[in-house]
Design a protein around this motif. Structure first.
Motif, short mmCIF file in Angstrom:
data_model
loop_
_atom_site.label_atom_id
_atom_site.label_comp_id
_atom_site.label_asym_id
_atom_site.label_seq_id
_atom_site.Cartn_x
_atom_site.Cartn_y
_atom_site.Cartn_z
N SER A 1 -28.83 -3.62 13.38
CA SER A 1 -28.57 -4.00 14.77
C SER A 1 -28.80 -2.84 15.73
N ILE A 2 -29.39 -3.16 16.86
CA ILE A 2 -29.64 -2.15 17.88
C ILE A 2 -28.34 -1.59 18.44
N ILE A 3 -27.30 -2.43 18.53
CA ILE A 3 -26.04 -1.94 19.11
C ILE A 3 -25.32 -0.98 18.16
N HIS A 4 -25.74 -0.96 16.91
CA HIS A 4 -25.19 0.00 15.94
C HIS A 4 -26.23 1.04 15.55
N HIS A 5 -27.23 1.21 16.40
CA HIS A 5 -28.26 2.22 16.21
C HIS A 5 -28.97 2.07 14.86
N TYR A 6 -29.08 0.82 14.42
CA TYR A 6 -29.77 0.50 13.16
C TYR A 6 -29.15 1.21 11.95
N ALA A 7 -27.85 1.49 12.01
CA ALA A 7 -27.18 2.15 10.89
C ALA A 7 -27.21 1.26 9.66
N PHE A 8 -27.30 1.89 8.49
CA PHE A 8 -27.32 1.20 7.20
C PHE A 8 -28.41 0.13 7.17
N SER A 9 -29.56 0.49 7.70
CA SER A 9 -30.64 -0.50 7.87
C SER A 9 -31.17 -1.03 6.55
N GLU A 10 -31.03 -0.26 5.46
CA GLU A 10 -31.49 -0.73 4.16
C GLU A 10 -30.55 -1.78 3.58
N TYR B 1 0.83 -1.20 0.00
CA TYR B 1 0.00 0.00 0.00
C TYR B 1 0.87 1.26 0.00
N GLU B 2 0.52 2.18 -0.84
CA GLU B 2 1.25 3.45 -0.97
C GLU B 2 1.16 4.23 0.34
N VAL B 3 2.29 4.48 0.94
CA VAL B 3 2.31 5.08 2.28
C VAL B 3 1.90 6.54 2.28
N GLN B 4 1.86 7.18 1.11
CA GLN B 4 1.45 8.58 1.06
C GLN B 4 -0.07 8.74 0.96
N GLU B 5 -0.79 7.65 0.87
CA GLU B 5 -2.24 7.70 0.77
C GLU B 5 -2.89 7.32 2.10
N GLU B 6 -4.16 7.59 2.16
CA GLU B 6 -4.92 7.26 3.38
C GLU B 6 -5.44 5.83 3.28
N TRP B 7 -5.05 5.01 4.26
CA TRP B 7 -5.47 3.61 4.27
C TRP B 7 -5.98 3.22 5.66
N PHE B 8 -7.05 2.44 5.64
CA PHE B 8 -7.65 1.86 6.84
C PHE B 8 -7.77 0.37 6.55
N LEU B 9 -6.92 -0.43 7.18
CA LEU B 9 -6.79 -1.85 6.86
C LEU B 9 -7.29 -2.73 8.00
N GLY B 10 -7.84 -3.88 7.67
CA GLY B 10 -8.24 -4.82 8.70
C GLY B 10 -8.99 -6.01 8.14
N LYS B 11 -9.43 -6.87 9.03
CA LYS B 11 -10.29 -7.99 8.66
C LYS B 11 -11.73 -7.49 8.67
N ARG B 12 -12.44 -7.70 7.57
CA ARG B 12 -13.76 -7.11 7.39
C ARG B 12 -14.83 -7.86 8.18
N LEU B 13 -15.59 -7.09 8.96
CA LEU B 13 -16.83 -7.55 9.56
C LEU B 13 -17.97 -6.69 9.04
N HIS B 14 -19.17 -7.23 9.06
CA HIS B 14 -20.34 -6.43 8.70
C HIS B 14 -21.56 -7.01 9.39
N ASP B 15 -22.60 -6.23 9.49
CA ASP B 15 -23.85 -6.69 10.06
C ASP B 15 -24.64 -7.46 9.00
N TYR C 1 -25.14 -9.25 16.74
CA TYR C 1 -23.69 -9.13 16.56
C TYR C 1 -23.28 -9.71 15.21
N SER C 2 -22.04 -9.43 14.81
CA SER C 2 -21.56 -9.87 13.51
C SER C 2 -21.34 -11.37 13.47
#
Length: 476
Positions: A160-169, A142-156, A441-442
């Motif tokens: 979910s109530i614990i995520h305030h029903y975000a992205f409910s659609e 990954y190019e170090v001059q760019e903005e990166w957010f890396l990790g193992k992907r989780l999703h609902d 939960y995920s």
């Protein structure tokens, strides 16, 4: 029994709460590489001296010790590789106050101290192992001059109530990192976030699920990058993994004995015939000492009336009465107090295994940690529905301090958190405790000590699937 069978009927009524959520279609387009993540070969070689590793340790003595051991392991591995030394930080040593576990308040200091010398900031749990050689291979893509957010992907899988029903659609449209596998920020992203914190008013109310809320903060409604999924950020061991994870339920020896845990169940007359039978059909048999505290005396359970009127919410008066009774001669003396609701589902054998890791002579407040107004000098607390575990030393220190409820119907878990924060007693977090149901939960949910709520589920089936050990241990 399949996971689908267990969570059947667990759909949330999110349609009524769309205004709380965020639809993927009506959000602004993110940065180009965030919308369609692509890997790039960095223009310069990345060495370990370009990496800052933050171990998300806690102040409790057990966790501080485990974090220290992980740091030693990482530095020993770095010496063997001979490619420089990373900066390895223990989160609990960086904390100016208890609020900083949410990471965001620490970003300006991390940026100021390491922003000119580091290219990457990697965050791991105490029980996360790192292969430094594989980590460098990953980061080099990954190019170090760019903005990166890396990790193992989780999703609902559903709103979910614990995520305030975000992205409910479309709940699966938003990704957040599995903290057990670790996650990383490139320096340009961390620096921008740090500057933003210092010049922008931050919303601060409740912190419920840190990993999801961090991802939302970084994404910034489409102005920031989404999480880039990295297959080498692992929990299970596989070839080429940069990280692996052991367990949130470490093996610290034999479980504490049944007689070392006193269980207090909060109930009221309206739930005597609805919720209490579930407790008796599932986990009551694993309790040596258990009492049910209600607003009336019912010999068939039996319940104890503590003389505190029932309240529709809060229950602070009842909880403080339980604390006083725990220290009195009215009940057997035990090292640990577990306070649960009558709709809490819990594995007491697993809890006793977990408690072996902790010193009951230390003031310990253990459970699922939430935060209130942490960005505005608020406090952390152990959320009550998942179970609040207190050492005898913690109860004694709390009551002798004079800290008390401001009303009988004040939220008991929050009042306890505020009291412990004022006393300097850390709120110790375990992801094994859950304020909600499994379906909230995920898909990464594997281990658990507790769940909460009977809404739209069969609680006995949930208990047997998630919490009942198939091969019970022989315990004292």
């Amino acid at each position: 029994m399949s996971h689908h069978d267990v969570v059947k009927g667990c759909k949330l009524v999110a349609v009524l709460l769309l205004w709380l959520g965020a639809s993927a279609e009506d959000k602004r387009a993110g940065r180009a590489h965030a919308a369609e993540p692509q890997e790039h070969t960095s223009h310069r070689s990345i060495g370990l001296s370009d990496v800052v590793i933050v171990i998300q340790s806690q102040r409790n003595s057990f966790h501080a010790r485990r974090g220290g051991q992980r740091k030693v392991e990482i530095l020993r591995q770095a010496a063997e590789l001979g490619q420089g030394d990373p900066v390895v930080l223990l989160l609990h040593e960086l904390l100016e106050d208890e609020r900083d576990w949410i990471i965001i308040p620490l970003l300006p200091d991390l940026s100021a101290t390491y922003g000119q010398s580091a290219s990457w900031f990697v965050f791991i749990e105490e029980e996360t192992s790192i292969s430094l050689g594989n980590l460098l291979k990953v980061l080099h893509r990954y190019e170090v001059q760019e903005e990166w957010f890396l990790g193992k992907r989780l999703h609902d899988n559903e709103a979910s109530i614990i995520h305030h029903y975000a992205f409910s659609e479309d709940p699966a449209s938003f990704s957040y990192p599995d903290p057990a596998a670790g996650w990383a920020l490139s320096t340009p992203l961390l620096q921008r976030l740090a500057e933003q914190i210092q010049h922008k008013h931050l919303k601060s109310d409740f912190t419920i699920d840190l990993k999801h809320e961090l991802a939302l903060y970084i994404w910034e409604e489409g102005y920031g990058p989404k999480l880039t999924a990295v297959p080498e950020f692992c929990t299970d061991t596989r070839d080429n993994c940069a990280t692996t994870f052991t367990s949130y339920l470490p093996n610290c020896g034999n479980p504490v004995s049944r007689t070392e845990v006193f269980v207090a169940v909060k109930t009221c007359q309206r739930f005597h015939s609805e919720r209490v039978p579930v407790v008796k059909a599932t986990w009551e048999k694993d309790a040596e000492f258990i009492e049910y505290y209600s607003d009336v005396t019912d010999a068939s359970i039996p319940t104890i009336d503590l003389g505190v009127p029932n309240t529709e919410r809060g229950h602070c008066g009842k909880t403080f009465a339980i604390l006083r009774r725990f220290l009195s001669k009215a009940v057997p003396e035990a090292d640990w107090l577990l306070i649960v609701d009558d709709d809490t589902l819990i594995s007491l054998p697993r809890l006793r295994r977990l408690l072996r890791c902790y010193d009951s002579k230390e003031a310990v407040s253990l459970g699922e940690r939430y935060g209130y107004s942490l960005l505005l000098n608020g406090y952390s607390y152990t959320t009550g529905g998942g179970g609040m575990v207190l050492s005898r030393a913690a109860v004694s220190r709390l009551l002798s301090s004079g800290c008390r409820c401001y009303s009988d119907d004040a939220p008991d878990d929050m009042v306890l958190g505020r009291c412990f924060t004022s006393l300097g007693v850390p709120i110790t977090h375990s992801p094994l405790f859950h304020q909600a149901r499994p379906c909230d939960y995920s898909e990464a949910l594997e281990q658990a000590v507790s769940f909460h709520k009977h809404w739209n589920i069969d609680p006995v089936v949930v208990y047997r699937h998630w919490l009942q050990d198939t091969q019970p241990r022989v315990e004292l």
